[in-house]
Design a protein around this motif. Sequence first.
Motif, PDB file in Angstrom:
ATOM      1  N   LEU A 160       0.833  -1.201   0.000  1.00  0.00           N
ATOM      2  CA  LEU A 160       0.000   0.000   0.000  1.00  0.00           C
ATOM      3  C   LEU A 160       0.871   1.256   0.000  1.00  0.00           C
ATOM      4  CD1 LEU A 160      -2.692   1.501   0.261  1.00  0.00           C
ATOM      5  CD2 LEU A 160      -2.504   1.214   2.743  1.00  0.00           C
ATOM      6  N   THR A 161       1.901   1.263   0.819  1.00  0.00           N
ATOM      7  CA  THR A 161       2.804   2.417   0.856  1.00  0.00           C
ATOM      8  C   THR A 161       3.463   2.645  -0.496  1.00  0.00           C
ATOM      9  OG1 THR A 161       3.240   1.977   3.198  1.00  0.00           O
ATOM     10  CG2 THR A 161       4.783   3.414   2.043  1.00  0.00           C
ATOM     11  N   ALA A 162       3.895   1.551  -1.146  1.00  0.00           N
ATOM     12  CA  ALA A 162       4.518   1.690  -2.462  1.00  0.00           C
ATOM     13  C   ALA A 162       3.531   2.257  -3.474  1.00  0.00           C
ATOM     14  CB  ALA A 162       5.037   0.334  -2.929  1.00  0.00           C
ATOM     15  N   LYS A 163       2.299   1.806  -3.436  1.00  0.00           N
ATOM     16  CA  LYS A 163       1.299   2.317  -4.370  1.00  0.00           C
ATOM     17  C   LYS A 163       1.010   3.790  -4.106  1.00  0.00           C
ATOM     18  CE  LYS A 163      -0.985  -2.040  -5.479  1.00  0.00           C
ATOM     19  NZ  LYS A 163      -0.572  -1.986  -6.893  1.00  0.00           N
ATOM     20  N   LEU A 164       0.949   4.179  -2.836  1.00  0.00           N
ATOM     21  CA  LEU A 164       0.710   5.586  -2.518  1.00  0.00           C
ATOM     22  C   LEU A 164       1.878   6.455  -2.968  1.00  0.00           C
ATOM     23  CD1 LEU A 164      -0.910   5.318   1.032  1.00  0.00           C
ATOM     24  CD2 LEU A 164      -2.052   5.759  -1.139  1.00  0.00           C
ATOM     25  N   VAL A 165       3.111   5.971  -2.785  1.00  0.00           N
ATOM     26  CA  VAL A 165       4.281   6.749  -3.197  1.00  0.00           C
ATOM     27  C   VAL A 165       4.314   6.912  -4.708  1.00  0.00           C
ATOM     28  CG1 VAL A 165       6.803   6.722  -3.305  1.00  0.00           C
ATOM     29  CG2 VAL A 165       5.648   6.168  -1.164  1.00  0.00           C
ATOM     30  N   VAL A 166       4.125   5.806  -5.432  1.00  0.00           N
ATOM     31  CA  VAL A 166       4.154   5.884  -6.899  1.00  0.00           C
ATOM     32  C   VAL A 166       2.994   6.728  -7.413  1.00  0.00           C
ATOM     33  CG1 VAL A 166       3.988   4.521  -9.008  1.00  0.00           C
ATOM     34  CG2 VAL A 166       5.395   3.715  -7.118  1.00  0.00           C
ATOM     35  N   ALA A 167       1.813   6.586  -6.803  1.00  0.00           N
ATOM     36  CA  ALA A 167       0.666   7.391  -7.221  1.00  0.00           C
ATOM     37  C   ALA A 167       0.914   8.873  -6.966  1.00  0.00           C
ATOM     38  CB  ALA A 167      -0.591   6.925  -6.484  1.00  0.00           C
ATOM     39  N   ALA A 168       1.548   9.200  -5.829  1.00  0.00           N
ATOM     40  CA  ALA A 168       1.845  10.601  -5.533  1.00  0.00           C
ATOM     41  C   ALA A 168       2.853  11.173  -6.523  1.00  0.00           C
ATOM     42  CB  ALA A 168       2.365  10.730  -4.102  1.00  0.00           C
ATOM     43  N   LEU A 169       3.908  10.428  -6.820  1.00  0.00           N
ATOM     44  CA  LEU A 169       4.894  10.908  -7.787  1.00  0.00           C
ATOM     45  C   LEU A 169       4.271  11.086  -9.169  1.00  0.00           C
ATOM     46  CD1 LEU A 169       7.980   8.719  -6.775  1.00  0.00           C
ATOM     47  CD2 LEU A 169       7.567  11.129  -6.240  1.00  0.00           C
TER      48      LEU A 169
END
Length: 666
Positions: A508-517
């Motif tokens: 989930l954290t990885a998806k949030l980081v990639v989505a934010a970038l």
Amino acid sequence: MIQAFGLTSQSHKGLPPAVDDVSLEARAGHVTALLGATGAGKTTTLRLMLELQQGRGLTYFRGRPLHRIAHPAREVGVLLGEMPGHPARTVRGHLRMLSAAVGVPARRADEVLEVVGLVSLRDERLGTLSRGMDRRLGLACALLSDPHTLVLDDPADGLSTRESHWLHGMLRAHATQGGTVLFTTSEPKEAARAADHVITLEQGRLVADQVAAEFTRTRLRPRVAVRTPHAVRLAALLAKEARTAQRSVEVVREGGNRLSVYGSTCADVGETAFRHGILVHQLADEMGDMGPGAGPFPGETEEAARDAREDVTEPESGELPGHRAVGLAGTAPRGGRAQDKPASQDGSHRPGDRVVPADRRARGDQAVHGSPNTDSGPTEGRGDTAPSPTTVSKAPAPLPPLPPPISARSAPSPLHPLRYELRRATGIGTGFLTAAAVLVTSALTAVLLARVGHTPQARLLAAWPRELPLPPAALGAGLLGALAFGDEFRHPALAADRGSVPRRLGLLTAKLVVAALTALMLAFLAVGCDAEVLYLVYGRELAEVPADWLVLSASWFGLVVGCAWAGVLAAGVFRSTTAGLAAVVAVPVVVVPLVQKALEGASLRAAAGLPARLREVFLLQWPFGGERYLVGAVRVIAQPVGGALTLSLTALLCAYLLTTLRSRVR
């Protein structure tokens, strides 16, 4: 080793459960077949074992339940149904993405592709693969993390006889090196040929648990296969001699010039044909089906059934049923499995080697050393039967090589989910096409707004008409965020790892980081494209940067990133891309009016003076003009859309965490 106890599925609408109190065991170093007709509960049993379906019972993989294993995909390789994956992704890209998910080097993808014979198709799209290539890729995914246990649901379904033999050889090689293999099938002959142990299910209940040799004797009838142009005459002579000798012999004509003789031997049939001058094209011992004239099994063509019958022969005298001599060259010890060594060329035996009878060595067979497989199934007889009066069994072909072992498994790292998400997002063109469509739509919208007029400069640069709930960039970011989880449920590539989508906070954290970038990049490019197009069409006046650009930029980037995160969380909670995008649109359409209505009245107060009050409460001094940034952040949240988006993100995050905890508490 797999140990399952009392597996019972949930019943629906008063119907009996699909699986009722099934207990089974699949031992290491053995190939175990779960046999049953369609609807017998084989797939449900596997899903209960893998904790993919609600029910009762316990399953231990080498003494631990699956939810107690830190990385299930490293312990269990799974193939359930069709090979999951986005049809637009390449074969190599799919495997590299899964390599990052399970924490193995990216070069592992090329190693397993070479083993399963897909090197020439590594740049092909998953949607273009044939059934046989799809099965090979599924096995490659199962072997990717060098697991100890393989759990496969009908892996040979739809394959040709040759492809089935290759697949069974791979499973045998895995078990020979100490691994555990459990696969399902609806064909008794396939179970007898490929497995050491056969567990039979019927209507969701376990009805038999046998070693393959016993299964062959009790479920598959031995027979003599005869091909002759005088089939009718030979059948009459065999029946007449059986009546005269008062022997129980059954002769079945299977069509054309083929006979199946039950209750006799090759010697007796051959002598009868010789005495009466009958020409015989084939005479072979076979293991038949459940009865005469049963025809092919469900899902098997007549040609495949005939090929299978020709490939299955009785072991020669001197060979123990259930043992076969095979060669496995170039293999090395694998994780959790015993090491196998080839026999010495000079005929001598090293300590720990299993001695092979001289008659078997004379046929050119190589021996597998290590612990003998005492409960192995019958000889598979992979050689073709020659069309001659007597059948000579060929030496079994060497087993296919397995991928090289992973020497050292690295410790869990936050980079693994991040690498997976980056490869998932960049492996297909959906994200790039969506971003291009958003930029084009935003630029056209900005030009139309400038032509109409009466639009503030900030909204003009963001291409955000008052009539639309969100600008194109925010909607695009929300769609890309929803796809981050929506594609996982639509094409569940991580099904082997605790469900269609693993409920791990790292992912989930990885998806949030990639989505934010991605959202930040999209927001910056959208404003830049809008300003450039406005400058080209209308001149410098409409492309000027507003005076309060810092606060506006914070609000803009916060809006776009918030929409992306809302899409990620909503798609993860509701398991759908459409639901994720709908949640993003619902923020300004539904949530904003509700928030405004709740805040109406005399109790509404402004946020002015908040930094001073915070200093009074916390006795803090804000360095470098921190009050300005704090006020900007408060203004962003205080806006109707910002406040509603913050509220929605909080609710979605709580819902996601709740579903995560529920999936972990079993």
